[in-house]
Structures are given as structure tokens and as C-alpha cells.
Design a protein around this motif. Structure first.
Motif, short mmCIF file in Angstrom:
data_model
loop_
_atom_site.label_atom_id
_atom_site.label_comp_id
_atom_site.label_asym_id
_atom_site.label_seq_id
_atom_site.Cartn_x
_atom_site.Cartn_y
_atom_site.Cartn_z
N LYS A 25 0.88 -1.19 0.00
CA LYS A 25 0.00 0.00 0.00
C LYS A 25 0.90 1.23 0.00
N THR A 26 1.07 1.82 -1.18
CA THR A 26 2.00 2.94 -1.30
C THR A 26 1.35 4.24 -1.72
N ASP A 27 0.12 4.19 -2.19
CA ASP A 27 -0.55 5.41 -2.66
C ASP A 27 -1.71 5.76 -1.73
N TYR A 28 -1.72 7.00 -1.30
CA TYR A 28 -2.76 7.47 -0.38
C TYR A 28 -3.41 8.72 -0.97
N THR A 116 1.27 15.40 -4.12
CA THR A 116 0.69 16.56 -4.79
C THR A 116 -0.52 17.04 -4.01
N SER A 117 -0.62 18.34 -3.87
CA SER A 117 -1.75 18.98 -3.20
C SER A 117 -2.42 19.91 -4.21
N THR A 118 -3.75 19.76 -4.38
CA THR A 118 -4.49 20.60 -5.32
C THR A 118 -5.70 21.18 -4.62
N ALA A 119 -5.80 22.50 -4.65
CA ALA A 119 -6.97 23.20 -4.10
C ALA A 119 -7.69 23.88 -5.25
N TYR A 137 -0.49 11.22 -2.10
CA TYR A 137 0.84 11.14 -1.52
C TYR A 137 1.26 9.70 -1.29
N THR A 138 2.55 9.54 -1.06
CA THR A 138 3.13 8.24 -0.77
C THR A 138 4.26 8.42 0.23
N GLY A 139 4.48 7.40 1.02
CA GLY A 139 5.59 7.44 1.97
C GLY A 139 6.90 7.20 1.25
N ARG A 140 7.98 7.57 1.91
CA ARG A 140 9.31 7.41 1.30
C ARG A 140 9.96 6.08 1.68
N GLY A 141 9.17 5.15 2.17
CA GLY A 141 9.70 3.84 2.54
C GLY A 141 8.61 2.98 3.15
N ILE A 142 8.96 1.76 3.50
CA ILE A 142 8.01 0.80 4.05
C ILE A 142 7.44 1.30 5.38
N VAL A 143 8.30 1.77 6.25
CA VAL A 143 7.85 2.25 7.56
C VAL A 143 6.92 3.45 7.40
N GLN A 144 7.29 4.39 6.55
CA GLN A 144 6.46 5.57 6.33
C GLN A 144 5.10 5.19 5.75
N ASN A 145 5.07 4.26 4.80
CA ASN A 145 3.79 3.83 4.23
C ASN A 145 2.92 3.15 5.28
N SER A 146 3.51 2.36 6.15
CA SER A 146 2.76 1.72 7.22
C SER A 146 2.18 2.77 8.16
#
Length: 183
Positions: A25-28, A116-119, A137-146
Motif C-alpha cells: 500500500k504505497t498510494d494514499y 501533490t496537493s491541489t486546491a 501522496y506516498t511514503g518514502r519507505g516501508i515504515v512511512q507507508n505503514s
């Protein structure tokens, strides 16, 4: 002894699940919106004024222009925020799209994530404006994505809260006091 064994098995399964989430799960995405009783140009001007960020952004600490001029595509700046533990963290933003009174889009990154942020600002009639905020957004690694997976609803709530603060700021003030104020 059985309790300790089962306890460590449960903890191990939870940790393995979080690692799997971090891998796959890398895309939020986070969305927030608000309707403000103010003209579109006013809502846009207040949202886009770095001098007013501290009045509506949670934990906001500062703004530093890095390259270019405000509102020029490609300009870069750094936002500073206080974390829950009181440390300062930064978020570097590059302006990707800008349509006066209608759209602001940034690419952003820090040590934890990028995205990316869009208003978008829409005149809904009768002097009201709808602001729709979307962050991909996505995390820069496994820990960040978790961690992002675990915090995703808190992140959504934070963005919605900030837009509600912006709404209050605009609706409870006089336009001429906000658009050019240094407070």
C-alpha cells in the motif's frame, strides 16, 4: 508461558501485517472541502497568502521562500510545522499549477513523504465559494507507508479541520483586513 508465547505471536503477526502494508500500500489520498460565505477571489486570496497561514493551519511555524516568486510556476518554498513531540519538521513545496482565483497545485516532499496537493475554488453562487482540497501522496519507505496507513483518517480530519479554520477566519473578518494583512 503460553500467554507469553501467544502474545509474541500476535505481536509478530501485527508487525508482519504492517510491513506487508508498507510494501503493497504505497498510494494514499486525502480529500477535504468547505463552503465559505465569501466571494471566490477573497477565499482564494486568503488561502494563498503565506502571511495568514498561521491563522488557519494547525501547528504552522513558518514560511521560507527558496526559489522564484510567489505564484510563479516552479517557485519553491518551505513550510515549517511543529510535530506532536514539539520538534520542527519541514515540507518543501514547488508550485505546479496556478490559475488565479481557481486553482493552486503543489508538488511537495519531506523526509517522510512526497505528493501533490491541489486546491480548487468554485463560485457556487450567492457570494459563496467551495474549496476542494485533494492530496495524493506516498511514503518514502516501508515504515512511512505503514504509518501513513495507520494515520490516514487522522490526516483527513486534519485537512478538514484546517479548511474549517480557514472558513471561520474568512467569514468572521472583514475582507480588506485579510487579503493584505501581515498578521
Amino acid at each position: 508461558m503460553k500467554f507469553a508465547k501467544y502474545f509474541f505471536i500476535v505481536v509478530g503477526v501485527i508487525l508482519l501485517t504492517l510491513v506487508a502494508i508498507g510494501i503493497f500500500k504505497t498510494d494514499y489520498q486525502s480529500k477535504a472541502s468547505v463552503e465559505i460565505e465569501a466571494p471566490q477571489h477573497q477565499a482564494f486570496a486568503v488561502y494563498n497568502n503565506p502571511l495568514l497561514y498561521k491563522r488557519w493551519m494547525t501547528n504552522y511555524q513558518g514560511f521560507e521562500q527558496l526559489e522564484g516568486q510567489l505564484n510563479d510556476i516552479g517557485n519553491k518554498h518551505r513550510l515549517k510545522f511543529t510535530t506532536g513531540s514539539g520538534e520542527i519538521t519541514t515540507l518543501d513545496q514547488t508550485l505546479a499549477e496556478f490559475t488565479p482565483n481557481e486553482l493552486i497545485s503543489y508538488n511537495y516532499q519531506n523526509q517522510w513523504l512526497e505528493g501533490t496537493s491541489t486546491a480548487t475554488f468554485t463560485d457556487t453562487g450567492n457570494g459563496t465559494t467551495r474549496i476542494d482540497l485533494r492530496l495524493d501522496y506516498t511514503g518514502r519507505g516501508i515504515v512511512q507507508n505503514s504509518l501513513l496507513f495507520l494515520l490516514s483518517s487522522t490526516i483527513d480530519q486534519g485537512h478538514q479541520y484546517n479548511l474549517e479554520q480557514l472558513k471561520s477566519l474568512i467569514e468572521e473578518s472583514k475582507p480588506e483586513e485579510l487579503e493584505y494583512s501581515a498578521e
